[in-house]
Design an enzyme around this catalytic site. Sequence first.
Site, PDB file in Angstrom:
ATOM      1  N   GLY A 230       0.837  -1.206   0.000  1.00  0.00           N
ATOM      2  CA  GLY A 230       0.000   0.000   0.000  1.00  0.00           C
ATOM      3  C   GLY A 230       0.868   1.251   0.000  1.00  0.00           C
ATOM      4  O   GLY A 230       1.846   1.321   0.729  1.00  0.00           O
TER       5      GLY A 230
ATOM      6  N   ARG B 224       1.134  -5.155  -5.207  1.00  0.00           N
ATOM      7  CA  ARG B 224       1.309  -6.331  -4.344  1.00  0.00           C
ATOM      8  C   ARG B 224       1.501  -7.502  -5.310  1.00  0.00           C
ATOM      9  O   ARG B 224       0.662  -7.718  -6.172  1.00  0.00           O
ATOM     10  CB  ARG B 224       0.085  -6.562  -3.475  1.00  0.00           C
ATOM     11  CG  ARG B 224      -0.280  -5.357  -2.585  1.00  0.00           C
ATOM     12  CD  ARG B 224      -1.402  -5.716  -1.626  1.00  0.00           C
ATOM     13  NE  ARG B 224      -2.074  -4.548  -1.074  1.00  0.00           N
ATOM     14  CZ  ARG B 224      -1.643  -3.843  -0.019  1.00  0.00           C
ATOM     15  NH1 ARG B 224      -0.550  -4.182   0.596  1.00  0.00           N
ATOM     16  NH2 ARG B 224      -2.337  -2.802   0.413  1.00  0.00           N
TER      17      ARG B 224
ATOM     18  N   ASP C 223       4.755  -4.462   6.222  1.00  0.00           N
ATOM     19  CA  ASP C 223       5.269  -5.753   6.690  1.00  0.00           C
ATOM     20  C   ASP C 223       5.392  -6.797   5.575  1.00  0.00           C
ATOM     21  O   ASP C 223       6.379  -7.530   5.511  1.00  0.00           O
ATOM     22  CB  ASP C 223       4.453  -6.291   7.881  1.00  0.00           C
ATOM     23  CG  ASP C 223       2.971  -6.352   7.602  1.00  0.00           C
ATOM     24  OD1 ASP C 223       2.533  -5.913   6.515  1.00  0.00           O
ATOM     25  OD2 ASP C 223       2.221  -6.852   8.468  1.00  0.00           O
TER      26      ASP C 223
ATOM     27  N   THR D  33       4.261   2.746   5.635  1.00  0.00           N
ATOM     28  CA  THR D  33       2.871   2.279   5.757  1.00  0.00           C
ATOM     29  C   THR D  33       2.095   3.205   6.675  1.00  0.00           C
ATOM     30  O   THR D  33       2.637   3.660   7.694  1.00  0.00           O
ATOM     31  CB  THR D  33       2.793   0.838   6.310  1.00  0.00           C
ATOM     32  OG1 THR D  33       1.427   0.557   6.669  1.00  0.00           O
ATOM     33  CG2 THR D  33       3.643   0.617   7.552  1.00  0.00           C
TER      34      THR D  33
ATOM     35  N   ASP E  22      -0.208   2.217   8.486  1.00  0.00           N
ATOM     36  CA  ASP E  22      -0.728   1.401   9.593  1.00  0.00           C
ATOM     37  C   ASP E  22       0.085   1.508  10.895  1.00  0.00           C
ATOM     38  O   ASP E  22      -0.411   1.166  11.968  1.00  0.00           O
ATOM     39  CB  ASP E  22      -0.777  -0.081   9.189  1.00  0.00           C
ATOM     40  CG  ASP E  22      -1.661  -0.322   7.986  1.00  0.00           C
ATOM     41  OD1 ASP E  22      -2.511   0.537   7.690  1.00  0.00           O
ATOM     42  OD2 ASP E  22      -1.495  -1.373   7.332  1.00  0.00           O
TER      43      ASP E  22
ATOM     44  N   ASP F 293       2.322  -0.425  11.920  1.00  0.00           N
ATOM     45  CA  ASP F 293       2.333  -1.739  12.580  1.00  0.00           C
ATOM     46  C   ASP F 293       3.671  -2.471  12.475  1.00  0.00           C
ATOM     47  O   ASP F 293       3.715  -3.694  12.660  1.00  0.00           O
ATOM     48  CB  ASP F 293       1.201  -2.619  12.017  1.00  0.00           C
ATOM     49  CG  ASP F 293       1.312  -2.805  10.519  1.00  0.00           C
ATOM     50  OD1 ASP F 293       2.122  -2.117   9.878  1.00  0.00           O
ATOM     51  OD2 ASP F 293       0.570  -3.637   9.980  1.00  0.00           O
TER      52      ASP F 293
ATOM     53  N   ARG G 107      -5.275  -2.386   8.844  1.00  0.00           N
ATOM     54  CA  ARG G 107      -5.201  -3.836   8.644  1.00  0.00           C
ATOM     55  C   ARG G 107      -5.545  -4.534   9.957  1.00  0.00           C
ATOM     56  O   ARG G 107      -6.684  -4.470  10.374  1.00  0.00           O
ATOM     57  CB  ARG G 107      -3.832  -4.272   8.120  1.00  0.00           C
ATOM     58  CG  ARG G 107      -3.906  -5.608   7.390  1.00  0.00           C
ATOM     59  CD  ARG G 107      -2.592  -5.978   6.765  1.00  0.00           C
ATOM     60  NE  ARG G 107      -2.197  -5.113   5.693  1.00  0.00           N
ATOM     61  CZ  ARG G 107      -2.552  -5.295   4.430  1.00  0.00           C
ATOM     62  NH1 ARG G 107      -3.288  -6.310   4.090  1.00  0.00           N
ATOM     63  NH2 ARG G 107      -2.151  -4.473   3.504  1.00  0.00           N
TER      64      ARG G 107
HETATM   65  O1  F6P Z   1      -1.402  -1.475   4.624  1.00  0.00           O
HETATM   66  C1  F6P Z   1      -2.007  -0.297   4.230  1.00  0.00           C
HETATM   67  C2  F6P Z   1      -3.476  -0.499   3.992  1.00  0.00           C
HETATM   68  O2  F6P Z   1      -4.034   0.750   3.625  1.00  0.00           O
HETATM   69  C3  F6P Z   1      -4.259  -1.117   5.143  1.00  0.00           C
HETATM   70  O3  F6P Z   1      -4.559  -0.193   6.140  1.00  0.00           O
HETATM   71  C4  F6P Z   1      -5.453  -1.672   4.424  1.00  0.00           C
HETATM   72  O4  F6P Z   1      -5.999  -2.753   5.128  1.00  0.00           O
HETATM   73  C5  F6P Z   1      -4.891  -2.120   3.113  1.00  0.00           C
HETATM   74  O5  F6P Z   1      -3.678  -1.395   2.917  1.00  0.00           O
HETATM   75  C6  F6P Z   1      -5.795  -1.893   1.936  1.00  0.00           C
HETATM   76  O6  F6P Z   1      -5.154  -2.395   0.803  1.00  0.00           O
HETATM   77  P1  F6P Z   1      -5.660  -2.175  -0.679  1.00  0.00           P
HETATM   78  O7  F6P Z   1      -5.393  -0.758  -1.063  1.00  0.00           O
HETATM   79  O8  F6P Z   1      -4.867  -3.137  -1.477  1.00  0.00           O
HETATM   80  O9  F6P Z   1      -7.128  -2.441  -0.669  1.00  0.00           O
END
Ligand code: F6P
Length: 326
Positions: free
Chosen positions: A14, A75, A106, A129, A131, A133, A175
């Site tokens: 992300g 990803r 992560d 990130t 998050d 985390d 997340r």
């Molecule tokens: O890891 C960053 C994040 O924004 C999380 O908070 C969330 O769960 C996820 O990515 C969403 O991912 P995507 O943009 O692939 O839907």
Amino acid sequence: MHAINCIGILTSGGDAPGMNAAIRAVTRTALYNGFGVKGIYHGYRGLINNEVETLTTDSVSNIIQRGGTILKTARSKEFETSEGRKTAFDNIQAHGIDALVVIGGDGSLAGARVLAAEYDFPIVGLPGTIDNDLSGTDTTIGYDTALNTITWAVDKIRDTAMSHERLFFIEVMGRNAGFLALNGAVATGAEAAIIPEIATEVDQLAELIQSGFRKSKNSSIVLVAESEVTGGAMGLAERVKREYPEYEVRVTILGHIQRGGSPTAADRILATRMGEAAVNALIEGQRNVMVGIQDDRLVYVPFSKAIRDDKPINRDLLQTIKMLSV
Ligand code: F6P
């Protein structure tokens, strides 16, 4: 160890505000120290697909203030396979890249750890990130900006919540971590934060309702961390409708707005310091570490620790939120 002449850089997972500031800092610190720099587009997927370009000082001009990532991100499922990583490493070698800086969360650092181990290749990670985390760092690139975006958005929702005397569940990202929800609740004066870290210990919704949280107020804001264990804002709203029908409840899911926007000064400074530190780490012979920040000091955290899923939340803040919503 093989001498480093050229550093590759990629962003993965992300996106997070401040990634561009980090790309700029890595690129210019590397150039300053006489290294070549290669930008890899679309993260590990681009490494597999050979999307690699030379970066110059001009490539990173005028980006410190921009959200997102100029290198794009993705990803990659293919990178999870050893065949995918083999293609990625072949491309690394073909481009004469001697070390890699990976900016991501992560999953991205877990990928870096595997690649580094399989090919005995130097990689330094930066925690990018929203998050927050990653373990071993007080904060991550993008977290402060996301927290400010949440604050901005919740302030607006509060106006309408008050006018209509409604209970709002506002779902934020994270997340499986509650940092954004918890600190977002403190920053917006919310009545509660419902977070995954304590979801198995207490029924946070029942506790909130039973505390008589609307005694002296006619509207309420509750921040909910997205997560299967919290049930998310929708899940909680359904429960309220079933179990506490006297409340008029509304749900807002903030979603990807939290990932965008110009990075705050704090995120730009953090990304710049960490970007410089990533190149210094490689010069010092560090490998397979993430640059972290602890008590305002830059530190190196082994990937194995950084990706451990155990970064503690500040539990005292739960009590603070409760007390201040009396
Ligand atoms: O890891 C960053 C994040 O924004 C999380 O908070 C969330 O769960 C996820 O990515 C969403 O991912 P995507 O943009 O692939 O839907």
